[in-house]
Design an enzyme around this catalytic site. Structure first.
Site, PDB file in Angstrom:
ATOM      1  N   GLU A  57      41.943  53.867  29.858  1.00  0.00           N
ATOM      2  CA  GLU A  57      42.304  52.583  29.240  1.00  0.00           C
ATOM      3  C   GLU A  57      41.680  52.525  27.856  1.00  0.00           C
ATOM      4  O   GLU A  57      40.598  53.080  27.628  1.00  0.00           O
ATOM      5  CB  GLU A  57      41.788  51.416  30.097  1.00  0.00           C
ATOM      6  CG  GLU A  57      42.042  50.059  29.451  1.00  0.00           C
ATOM      7  CD  GLU A  57      41.879  48.878  30.400  1.00  0.00           C
ATOM      8  OE1 GLU A  57      41.214  49.033  31.435  1.00  0.00           O
ATOM      9  OE2 GLU A  57      42.434  47.799  30.083  1.00  0.00           O
ATOM     10  N   ASN A 386      48.989  45.676  37.319  1.00  0.00           N
ATOM     11  CA  ASN A 386      47.609  46.158  37.447  1.00  0.00           C
ATOM     12  C   ASN A 386      46.886  45.302  38.474  1.00  0.00           C
ATOM     13  O   ASN A 386      47.175  45.413  39.653  1.00  0.00           O
ATOM     14  CB  ASN A 386      46.907  46.127  36.077  1.00  0.00           C
ATOM     15  CG  ASN A 386      45.448  46.523  36.184  1.00  0.00           C
ATOM     16  OD1 ASN A 386      45.146  47.500  36.855  1.00  0.00           O
ATOM     17  ND2 ASN A 386      44.551  45.785  35.569  1.00  0.00           N
ATOM     18  N   GLU A 387      46.001  44.421  38.037  1.00  0.00           N
ATOM     19  CA  GLU A 387      45.289  43.591  39.022  1.00  0.00           C
ATOM     20  C   GLU A 387      46.020  42.265  39.163  1.00  0.00           C
ATOM     21  O   GLU A 387      45.495  41.220  38.787  1.00  0.00           O
ATOM     22  CB  GLU A 387      43.848  43.384  38.576  1.00  0.00           C
ATOM     23  CG  GLU A 387      42.979  44.607  38.823  1.00  0.00           C
ATOM     24  CD  GLU A 387      41.524  44.392  38.470  1.00  0.00           C
ATOM     25  OE1 GLU A 387      41.209  43.413  37.766  1.00  0.00           O
ATOM     26  OE2 GLU A 387      40.695  45.218  38.893  1.00  0.00           O
TER      27      GLU A 387
HETATM   28  O1  AHR Z   1      38.048  49.017  34.193  1.00  0.00           O
HETATM   29  C1  AHR Z   1      37.877  47.837  33.478  1.00  0.00           C
HETATM   30  C2  AHR Z   1      38.773  46.732  33.990  1.00  0.00           C
HETATM   31  O2  AHR Z   1      38.429  46.414  35.296  1.00  0.00           O
HETATM   32  C3  AHR Z   1      40.234  47.077  34.081  1.00  0.00           C
HETATM   33  O3  AHR Z   1      40.886  46.904  32.884  1.00  0.00           O
HETATM   34  C4  AHR Z   1      40.730  46.115  35.094  1.00  0.00           C
HETATM   35  O4  AHR Z   1      41.848  46.589  35.779  1.00  0.00           O
HETATM   36  C5  AHR Z   1      39.535  45.865  35.977  1.00  0.00           C
HETATM   37  O5  AHR Z   1      39.310  44.517  36.155  1.00  0.00           O
END
Ligand code: AHR
Length: 669
Positions: A57, A386-387
């Protein structure tokens, strides 16, 4: 003290504080420690080639200021403050000799440029200084490629480019002459060699001549990029990844996929093609944490989806793109696209599959071919969201799933189970996703080390026939999630190693796993812990990196039982273990974690094979101190060592050092 029910037995569990202030987990068994048995001919599960991968990321200056080797910060004057990173040198004659202009209507992707007006300036009287991301790391005798886009009607404007060290001394440079271009933008490039190594360099551009020159896309790249690709990636950082032989690369995140709001979501189509046409957006980690603001953090997308696919191919990893599910980060704006307007999002997913896999007669396959990769990338996996959580996620996911599976039934989809590995949100999503027969469910755990030790058996009782699990983000937190006090210490790494033996033992359930986040710049991070740390010139692997690397390089092809008194070794006497065979090399690979502070000698009896080769290799990662860390100055405080041992027959006696992770590799016959 509390009780843990495991395999129908009740153990006492103690949480102790060690001298290092780290919680440590012990279980006491009713039975005395016995011989550990490995049944080398009893295949329990296949270990997927994707088992151990990496999560990338653009956080902590992972891409811009990190693996993307561009040294100029704000090269196109598109940051919210257009002159951020730039300083005028010398004294302009009149107000407006440096003007930021905006051609919004003509070029919406890269609207701003800088207009410089010269009044018969001599060399060294008027210029610009760029400070780099956290200054610039420059290497002696290394070649550097300078370039910029310009337009001018004058015929005598020259630009003198020089790198300067912290003391302001010239450590290399070049000069370029512009030629009259009228309204057209020209690109001009020149290379030079640096005369000194300098971690804190800056770049000066001195203007000489008379008239007006417009400049944009001012760029400086080292020539020693990964695979020597011009405008490429920082080779030392990528080498750290390549050395792990990751099974997959998940990209581009993380929360960056979701964006603070939908306008800031990651849109892959805007990240391919000529870099001057890739529209910059703010990086959500710019302002996410009040305690770690990074006002100069933007996504230039100089590193985009084509480069991610290429990187995955370079290091032999499966590409794993994660796409926005029509939902912005639910911790931030929580903006969702109305269900009736989800089509463009779904189309992005369908087009990405065509971009990766279609032949050059297809619309997007043709685009890929035009970028220099006629062969398909052979995409097999894709994440949607993602989350994300709640019914809003499920209803959007169903639309994506139907559209993708109708057209591409072989693409395996990865679905989110939210932010935590338990609790109401997880339970709801896990239930819904399993009812939907999700291919793979993405679980995230940022937890304390003792959680990892206590949960090493998490997957022992998971449904073997249902959805598989991708442990898509995990890291033991020495303090707590998003605390700036988290350290990549040995206590966190050994807890992860213990947990990973449980993942490997359950490789029929857990088909993929990746530590997160991957990279952090020592002067540009927002989130800790992180697997690999860098400064402008150096990289180092944390103890957590070495744990990941050891698992990845010693993956094996099939799980076999490694039992203590007929039970998986998962916390008894603070020992955790798993075993695999490698069918390609005919080796037995055993991984044993001693999470206690005492040495333990254990016998391992190998059954189900004729014999073991008398020469075995041990790889050992250990430290007496759970709070031990690596650093730029001391990168090898915790680093694996190798030794050969002689075996007699099929019994292996191992002296397991306190706080150690040991891998035994031996040929079978
Ligand atoms: O890894 C850092 C962050 O943690 C990521 O962007 C997210 O998916 C998680 O909350």
């Amino acid at each position: 003290m509390f009780f843990i029910r495991e395999n129908c037995r009740v153990y006492f569990a103690f949480l102790l504080f060690t001298g290092a202030g780290i919680l440590q987990y012990h279980t006491g068994l009713a039975q005395q420690p016995g011989i550990i048995t490995v049944k080398a001919n009893e295949i329990k599960a296949t270990i997927q080639p994707t088992m151990w991968g990496v999560f990338f990321e653009d956080i902590n200056m992972g891409a811009d200021g990190g693996i993307y080797a561009e040294l100029i910060k704000n090269r196109s004057f598109e940051f919210s403050k257009p002159m951020m990173g730039w300083r005028v040198l010398g004294k302009p004659v009149t107000e407006g000799d440096f003007l930021v202009l905006n051609r919004q209507a003509i070029n919406t992707n890269n609207p701003r440029f800088l207009r410089v007006t010269l009044h018969n300036n001599a060399k060294g009287t008027l210029g610009l200084n760029n400070e780099g991301f956290r200054k610039m790391g420059i290497k002696e005798k290394m070649g550097y490629d300078f370039s910029l886009m310009y337009r001018t009607s004058s015929s005598n404007i020259r630009l003198h480019v020089e790198l300067i060290n912290e003391a302001g001394r010239n450590i290399g440079g070049t000069s370029v002459s512009t030629s009259p271009s009228g309204d057209a933008w020209n690109k001009i490039s020149s290379s030079f060699t640096a005369t000194a190594t300098e971690p804190g360099a800056k770049l000066n551009i001195w203007f000489e001549g008379d008239g007006v020159v417009d400049i944009d896309m001012v760029s400086l790249f080292p020539q020693d990029t990964w695979k020597k690709r011009p405008g490429g990636m920082r080779a030392d950082m990528i080498q750290m990844l390549a050395d792990m032989k990751p099974g997959f690369i998940r990209f581009p995140g993380g929360c960056i996929v979701e964006g603070f709001d939908l306008s800031q979501r990651y849109q892959w189509k805007k990240t391919i093609g000529p870099i001057e046409e890739r529209q910059l957006i703010i990086n959500r980690w710019n302002f996410e944490f009040a305690h770690r603001p990074t006002p100069d953090y933007f996504q230039t997308f100089g590193l985009g989806f084509f480069e991610y696919f290429q990187l995955a191919e370079d290091v032999g990893a499966e590409p794993l793109p994660i796409l926005n599910a029509g939902m912005a980060c639910q911790f931030n704006s929580a903006e969702v696209v109305p269900l009736g307007q989800l089509d463009p999002y779904v189309q992005d997913a369908l087009d990405l599959i065509e971009f990766a896999n279609g032949d050059s007669t297809t619309r997007w396959g043709k685009v890929r071919a035009s970028l220099g990769h006629p062969a398909p990338f052979n995409l097999k996996l894709m994440g949607i969201g993602n989350e994300n959580w709640g019914p809003q996620y499920i209803e959007r996911l169903k639309v994506f799933t139907k559209a993708i599976k109708d057209r591409y039934p072989n693409i395996k989809l990865i679905n989110s189970s939210g932010t935590d590995p338990n609790g109401a949100r997880f339970d709801y999503l896990n239930g819904e996703l399993r009812n939907m027969k999700a291919d793979i469910i993405d679980e995230h755990y940022y937890r304390r080390p003792e959680w990892f030790l206590q949960n090493a058996s998490r997957y022992d009782n998971y449904d073997r026939k249902g959805s598989q699990v991708f442990a898509g983000e995990y890291a033991a937190q020495s303090d707590k999630t998003v605390s700036i006090n988290n350290r990549n210490n040995w206590g966190t790494a050994i807890a992860e190693a213990a947990f990973m033996t449980g993942m490997e033992r359950n490789a029929d359930v857990v088909c993929m796993a990746s530590y997160a986040p991957l990279f952090a710049h020592v002067d540009g991070w927002q989130w800790t812990p992180d697997m690999i740390w860098v400064d402008n010139l150096n990289t180092y692997g944390t103890p957590n990196y070495y744990v990941q690397k050891m698992f990845s390089l010693n993956k094996g092809t099939n799980v076999v039982p490694m039992l203590n008194n007929n039970h998986p070794l998962s916390g008894q006497d603070s020992l955790y273990a798993s075993a695999a065979i490698d069918r390609n090399t005919n080796e037995l690979i055993m991984k044993i974690v001693n999470a206690s502070g005492k040495s333990q000698s254990r016998d391992i009896q190998v059954e189900g094979i004729k014999s073991l080769n008398p020469n075995a290799t041990l790889t050992i990662l250990k430290s007496d101190k759970l709070d031990e860390v690596n650093s730029i100055a001391h990168p090898a405080n915790v680093k694996p060592t190798e030794q050969n041992i002689k075996l007699k027959g099929k019994k292996i006696t191992l002296a397991l050092a306190p706080y150690s992770f040991t891998i035994v590799r031996v040929k079978m016959s």
